[in-house]
Design a protein around this motif. Structure first.
Motif, mmCIF file in Angstrom:
data_model
loop_
_atom_site.group_PDB
_atom_site.id
_atom_site.type_symbol
_atom_site.label_atom_id
_atom_site.label_comp_id
_atom_site.label_asym_id
_atom_site.label_seq_id
_atom_site.Cartn_x
_atom_site.Cartn_y
_atom_site.Cartn_z
ATOM 1 N N ILE A 507 106.585 42.070 6.847
ATOM 2 C CA ILE A 507 105.216 41.830 6.392
ATOM 3 C C ILE A 507 104.484 43.163 6.346
ATOM 4 C CG2 ILE A 507 103.068 40.599 6.830
ATOM 5 C CD1 ILE A 507 104.676 38.587 8.471
ATOM 6 N N PRO A 508 103.978 43.580 5.174
ATOM 7 C CA PRO A 508 103.238 44.837 5.107
ATOM 8 C C PRO A 508 101.903 44.738 5.837
ATOM 9 C CG PRO A 508 103.101 43.652 3.014
ATOM 10 C CD PRO A 508 104.086 42.904 3.867
ATOM 11 N N VAL A 509 101.547 45.790 6.564
ATOM 12 C CA VAL A 509 100.301 45.819 7.326
ATOM 13 C C VAL A 509 99.185 46.348 6.431
ATOM 14 C CG1 VAL A 509 99.105 46.823 9.310
ATOM 15 C CG2 VAL A 509 101.501 46.121 9.510
ATOM 16 N N ARG A 510 98.114 45.564 6.302
ATOM 17 C CA ARG A 510 96.964 45.952 5.473
ATOM 18 C C ARG A 510 95.707 45.711 6.299
ATOM 19 N NH1 ARG A 510 100.216 42.654 2.433
ATOM 20 N NH2 ARG A 510 98.846 40.896 2.902
ATOM 21 N N GLN A 511 95.008 46.779 6.647
ATOM 22 C CA GLN A 511 93.819 46.645 7.486
ATOM 23 C C GLN A 511 92.726 47.579 7.030
ATOM 24 O OE1 GLN A 511 94.854 47.195 11.603
ATOM 25 N NE2 GLN A 511 95.619 45.119 11.840
ATOM 26 N N SER A 512 91.478 47.157 7.238
ATOM 27 C CA SER A 512 90.304 47.988 6.999
ATOM 28 C C SER A 512 89.477 48.019 8.275
ATOM 29 C CB SER A 512 89.468 47.422 5.846
ATOM 30 O OG SER A 512 90.226 47.268 4.684
ATOM 31 N N ASP A 513 88.672 49.055 8.417
ATOM 32 C CA ASP A 513 87.771 49.150 9.559
ATOM 33 C C ASP A 513 86.400 48.611 9.165
ATOM 34 O OD1 ASP A 513 89.698 50.347 11.144
ATOM 35 O OD2 ASP A 513 89.167 52.359 10.464
ATOM 36 N N HIS A 514 85.773 47.844 10.066
ATOM 37 C CA HIS A 514 84.463 47.272 9.803
ATOM 38 C C HIS A 514 83.525 47.585 10.968
ATOM 39 C CE1 HIS A 514 86.172 44.993 6.456
ATOM 40 N NE2 HIS A 514 87.157 44.662 7.253
ATOM 41 N N TRP A 515 82.254 47.790 10.660
ATOM 42 C CA TRP A 515 81.282 48.187 11.682
ATOM 43 C C TRP A 515 81.156 47.140 12.788
ATOM 44 C CZ3 TRP A 515 77.148 44.978 12.620
ATOM 45 C CH2 TRP A 515 76.837 44.041 11.624
ATOM 46 N N PHE A 516 81.289 45.853 12.426
ATOM 47 C CA PHE A 516 81.036 44.791 13.406
ATOM 48 C C PHE A 516 82.172 44.634 14.411
ATOM 49 C CE2 PHE A 516 82.335 42.933 9.277
ATOM 50 C CZ PHE A 516 83.606 42.481 9.594
ATOM 51 N N GLU A 517 83.299 45.344 14.225
ATOM 52 C CA GLU A 517 84.415 45.215 15.156
ATOM 53 C C GLU A 517 84.112 45.840 16.517
ATOM 54 O OE1 GLU A 517 88.558 45.378 13.194
ATOM 55 O OE2 GLU A 517 87.293 46.579 11.866
ATOM 56 N N ASP A 518 82.987 46.560 16.639
ATOM 57 C CA ASP A 518 82.580 47.085 17.942
ATOM 58 C C ASP A 518 82.038 45.971 18.841
ATOM 59 O OD1 ASP A 518 83.286 49.642 17.239
ATOM 60 O OD2 ASP A 518 81.284 50.183 16.530
ATOM 61 N N TYR A 519 81.794 44.796 18.271
ATOM 62 C CA TYR A 519 81.207 43.679 19.021
ATOM 63 C C TYR A 519 82.138 42.464 18.954
ATOM 64 C CZ TYR A 519 77.254 46.747 18.026
ATOM 65 O OH TYR A 519 76.444 47.830 17.899
ATOM 66 N N ARG A 520 81.722 41.370 19.565
ATOM 67 C CA ARG A 520 82.395 40.101 19.309
ATOM 68 C C ARG A 520 81.961 39.652 17.914
ATOM 69 N NH1 ARG A 520 84.910 38.347 23.742
ATOM 70 N NH2 ARG A 520 84.068 38.807 25.817
#
Length: 729
Positions: A507-520
Motif C-alpha cells: 500500500i503506497p503511503v500518502r500523507q499531508s500535514d495539517h495545522w489541526f494535527e497539533d490538537y485532538r
C-alpha cells in the motif's frame, strides 16, 4: 482510443495566450467542488460580460473558460478552501496568465488594491492548486507536498518543479545538440528529451516527413533540419495565437458520409481536443471551433457525459474495467519527471563541487578579491564605492578586478567569474570557508537526489503493482469470457470494484500535514472539522486563535475536558451566512467532548455536554470570580446534550490519504478501511494503544504499512485519557 484527460504542454502554451484576453475580469465568488478537485471562479469582464473560469486538477486536468450553462450546481456548503479564496479574492482583477517554462503549470495572477494573489494550477501527476501571496509564499493548497526535491505547503515559499527543457525558443544548434545527445530514436527523443509527449512527437515527425523510428545515430542532418523547421512552424503558431481548434471523435460509423443524426448531433465519442488540426488525426473526424476555450469547454463538458453513458471505452471494454492505462501512463510520467529531477540534482551538485575546487585552483586571485572587500569595509567604504574601485581596476586590466561580476551590499556577497562559471561568495569569509560552504551545498543537493531516488523506486513499485493488477484483471476477464455463461448474468455490476486494501500486498503511503494535527481532531460525517485541546494550554490556544464567528463551542458538564470547537470555517476565513451546521455534526461534537473528558477517565459511560456560540465564550470572569488556565466564562443560554454516551473509534484510512483517525464512531467508521471501537476499561493508554496496533497489523496483508502509518504512538494520540478496552475484547 482512450479519451484525453489532461492538457499537454503544447495545449497550455496555446491556452495561456487565449486566456490573456480575459485580463481585467473581476472576481465575484469562488466555488470548490471537492469530489472533482474543481475550482470555479465566477468573474465579470467589462467587454466580455459574465466569465466562468474552471480549474480542475482531479481525474480530468484542465483550465478553461466555460459557458455559464455548463457550470455545475454550486455546493450547498462552501468548503474552507473556497471560503478563504472568497475572502481574499472578491473584487480582485485577473492581471496575468502565463505558463511556467514548458511545463504543465499555469499561473493566474490577480490583484486587489495592493494585494497580489497567484493561483498556480499543477496539471500533472496527481494535480494540485496552490494559492500564493505577493512574495510567493503558499497561503493554502489543495494538497500538501513535502518531498526532498520540493515543498508545497502553507507558510512555505512555493517551489516549482525542476524547469523542463523548453523547445519552443531554442535555436537550431541547441536543438541539434539536445537531439544528438539522446540514445533513442527520433520520436522518443522528441517526446521525452524535448518534452513534446508522444502525440506531438509523432506530429512533428509526420510534418517533417521523417520516419518515427530512425535511431538518433542514424539520423541525417537533413532530417534534423526538417524536424527543427516543423518545430519552428508550431512554435510560431502558438506564439501568434494562430489557432484552429478541433475536438476529435471516435465515430460510431467511421464510413458514414454524414456523422450527424437527425438532430445534428455527432454520432460518436469525443476522444481528444487540440489547439490546431493534427496531421496525425487526418483519418479522424474533427469538429472545428472558433476558440480553444470553446473547444475545451465542449470537450470536457460532454466527454465525461459520454463516459457515463458507456461510450468512454472505444476499444469495446465495459465500464466495470478499471482504467489501468491512465494509471500506468500517470506513473510513467511521474517517473520521467523524477528522473529529470535526479539528473538536475546530479548536475547541480557537480557544479557546486567544481566551483569549490575552482576556488582552490585560483586561491591567490580569490583571496585577493575577498581581502580587498574586507579591508575596504573595515575602512567604512560603501559597497558602491568598492564596486567602482573594482570597475576601475578592471579598466586597468587587473586580473582580480576583471573577475568581479557584481557586489550585493544587502547580502554581503561578491559574485566572481572563474573558468566561465559565476560563483557568489560571502565577502566576510575567506577562501576556505566559502569553498566549504559550496561543498556542503553539493552534499545537501545530493541528499535531495537520494530522496528523489527513493521516490522513483516507490513510484516504480506502484507502477509494477498497477501492471500486476491489470494482468490479473485481464486474466480473470478472459476466463469469464471463455466460460460460455449467459452474458446477462451480473449485468447489474457496472461500477468499478472498490480496492480491498486489507488484502493489498503493498500500500503506497500518502500523507499531508495539517495545522489541526497539533490538537485532538476529527471531521464529522458531514465534513466539518472539530478540534479539542489536550490540556489547559491547548484549550487557551484554541479559543484564542481558532474560535471564530459561526463556530460552536462544546464542553462536558464536568471538570477536566477539552475545549471543543466545531468549526464553521477555516483559519483566517470569513464566515458565510450560507453555512448551516447539521444536528448530526453537533451530536458528534458533543460525543467527542464527553469522550475525551474526565467522564471517561472516571470509568463512566455517559455525561452531559453543553453547546454555546462563539460570542458566549470569554476569558473575562464575573466580578469576584477567578478563571484558572484553560477555563472560560460562559454567558447566555446553553443548549444541553444530556446523558451523551461516550464513544471512540480508531481507524486507518487508505484513500485519499493513509493515516490514523479517531473520534465518534459515526464519523470515523465510514471513512476508514477498518476500525476498532474502544470504551472505558482497565488498560492504560500505552497498553491499549499497543493492543490496537497488533490488531491492526493482523488485519492488513501489508504489515509494514501499519508500522509506517499507525504506530502505537500515533494510535495513542486518538485515545481518551484514562483506561480503555476494545469493545470486542
Amino acid at each position: 482510443m482512450d479519451r484525453k484527460r489532461e492538457l499537454t504542454s503544447v495545449d497550455l502554451a496555446a491556452l495561456a495566450g487565449e486566456l490573456s484576453g480575459y485580463e481585467g475580469a473581476g472576481v465575484g465568488k469562488v466555488y470548490l467542488y471537492p469530489d472533482r478537485d474543481l475550482l470555479r471562479f465566477r468573474m465579470r469582464h467589462y467587454d466580455l460580460g459574465r466569465t466562468e473560469l474552471l480549474v480542475e486538477v482531479g481525474e480530468d486536468k484542465r483550465v478553461n473558460v466555460t459557458d455559464p450553462d455548463h457550470v455545475p450546481e454550486a455546493p450547498e456548503r462552501p468548503p474552507n478552501f473556497a471560503m478563504m479564496l472568497r475572502n481574499r479574492m472578491q473584487g480582485a482583477e485577473l492581471v496575468d496568465v502565463s505558463q511556467f517554462q514548458f511545463d504543465r503549470i499555469l499561473e493566474l495572477t490577480f490583484e486587489r488594491d495592493d494585494e497580489t494573489t497567484t493561483i498556480v494550477a499543477e496539471l500533472f501527476g496527481d494535480g494540485n492548486v496552490a494559492i500564493l501571496d505577493g512574495t510567493g509564499e503558499v497561503i493554502d493548497c489543495l494538497e500538501t507536498v513535502r518531498l526532498k526535491s520540493r515543498t508545497v505547503a502553507p507558510g512555505a515559499q512555493y517551489e516549482f518543479p525542476s524547469a523542463r527543457f523548453n523547445p519552443l525558443g531554442v535555436d537550431y544548434d541547441a536543438f541539434e545538440a539536445r537531439m544528438r545527445d539522446s540514445d533513442s530514436d527520433l520520436v522518443r527523443t522528441l517526446a521525452t528529451q524535448l518534452n513534446f509527449g508522444g502525440l506531438y512527437g509523432e506530429e512533428l515527425c509526420t510534418l517533417a516527413g521523417v520516419d518515427y523510428n530512425v535511431p538518433i545515430e542514424e539520423a541525417t542532418d537533413d532530417q534534423l533540419r526538417a524536424l527543427y523547421d516543423a518545430l519552428r512552424r508550431l512554435a510560431d503558431r502558438l506564439a501568434d495565437s494562430d489557432l484552429d481548434p478541433r475536438v476529435y471523435y471516435d465515430l460510431d460509423d467511421p464510413d458514414a458520409e454524414d456523422p450527424t443524426d437527425d438532430d445534428g448531433a455527432i454520432e460518436g465519442q469525443r476522444v481528444d481536443v487540440t489547439p490546431i488540426p493534427l496531421a496525425e488525426y487526418d483519418d479522424r473526424y474533427g469538429e472545428p471551433f472558433d476558440s480553444f476555450n470553446e473547444a475545451l469547454d465542449d470537450y470536457f463538458t460532454f466527454a465525461s457525459d459520454e463516459d457515463d453513458e458507456g461510450g468512454g471505452d472505444a476499444a469495446g471494454g465495459d465500464r466495470g474495467r478499471p482504467d489501468f492505462e491512465s494509471e500506468i501512463a500517470k506513473h510513467e510520467r511521474i517517473i520521467e519527471q523524477q528522473q529529470g529531477a535526479i539528473e538536475d540534482f546530479e548536475a547541480q551538485a557537480e557544479r557546486e563541487r567544481a566551483n569549490a575546487e575552482a576556488l582552490y585552483a585560483n586561491y591567490d586571485l580569490v583571496d585577493d578579491i575577498l581581502s580587498t572587500v574586507q579591508e575596504a569595509r573595515a575602512e567604512d567604504r560603501s559597497w558602491d564605492d568598492i564596486e567602482e574601485r573594482f570597475a576601475e581596476g578592471a579598466r586597468q586590466g587587473i586580473p582580480a578586478a576583471e573577475a568581479v561580476v557584481s557586489l550585493d551590499g544587502s547580502e554581503g556577497t561578491v559574485t566572481i567569474d572563474i573558468d566561465g562559471e559565476r560563483v557568489t561568495l560571502a565577502a566576510s569569509e575567506g577562501v576556505e570557508k566559502n569553498a566549504d560552504r559550496l561543498y556542503r551545498e553539493a552534499k545537501r543537493i545530493e541528499g535531495k537526489k537520494e530522496g528523489a531516488e527513493e521516490a522513483i523506486a516507490q513510484t516504480r513499485s506502484e507502477l509494477e503493482a498497477v501492471e500486476e493488477r491489470k494482468a490479473e484483471w485481464e486474466a480473470a476477464d478472459a476466463g469469464e469470457a471463455g466460460s460460455g455463461g449467459d452474458e446477462s448474468e451480473g449485468s447489474d455490476e457496472d461500477d468499478d470494484e472498490p480496492v480491498d486494501w486489507l488484502a493489498e500486498p503493498s500500500i503506497p503511503v500518502r500523507q499531508s500535514d495539517h495545522w489541526f494535527e497539533d490538537y485532538r481532531w476529527f471531521h464529522t460525517s458531514d465534513g466539518f472539522l472539530v478540534i479539542g485541546g489536550r490540556d489547559a494550554d491547548d484549550n487557551e490556544d484554541l479559543v484564542k486563535k481558532y474560535l471564530d464567528r459561526g463556530d460552536r463551542f462544546f464542553h462536558a458538564q464536568a471538570h477536566g475536558g477539552p475545549a471543543t470547537i466545531l468549526k464553521a470555517t477555516g483559519p483566517s476565513e470569513s464566515y458565510d451566512d450560507d453555512v448551516e451546521i447539521p444536528e448530526s455534526s453537533k451530536c458528534e461534537a458533543a460525543q467527542f467532548a464527553v469522550s475525551y473528558s474526565s467522564i471517561w477517565k472516571d470509568g463512566k459511560f455517559a455525561g452531559d455536554v453543553y453547546e454555546v456560540g462563539s460570542d458566549q465564550v470569554s476569558k473575562t470572569p464575573e466580578s469576584g470570580e477567578f478563571l484558572e488556565k484553560g477555563g472560560f466564562a460562559i454567558r447566555g443560554d446553553r443548549t444541553y446534550y444530556e446523558s451523551t454516551e461516550v464513544g471512540v473509534a480508531v481507524g486507518i484510512t487508505c484513500e485519499p490519504e493513509t493515516r490514523v483517525i479517531g473520534g465518534p464512531p459515526a464519523a470515523i467508521e465510514p471513512k476508514s478501511e477498518t476500525t476498532i471501537t474502544v470504551e472505558p476499561g482497565q488498560y492504560a493508554q500505552n497498553d491499549i494503544a499497543m493492543r490496537l496496533y497488533r490488531e491492526f497489523k493482523g488485519r492488513f496483508a501489508d504489515d509494514s504499512f501499519v508500522r509506517k502509518v499507525a504506530s502505537a504512538d500515533r494510535i495513542q494520540e486518538f485515545l481518551p485519557p484514562g483506561g480503555s478496552r476494545m469493545v470486542d475484547d
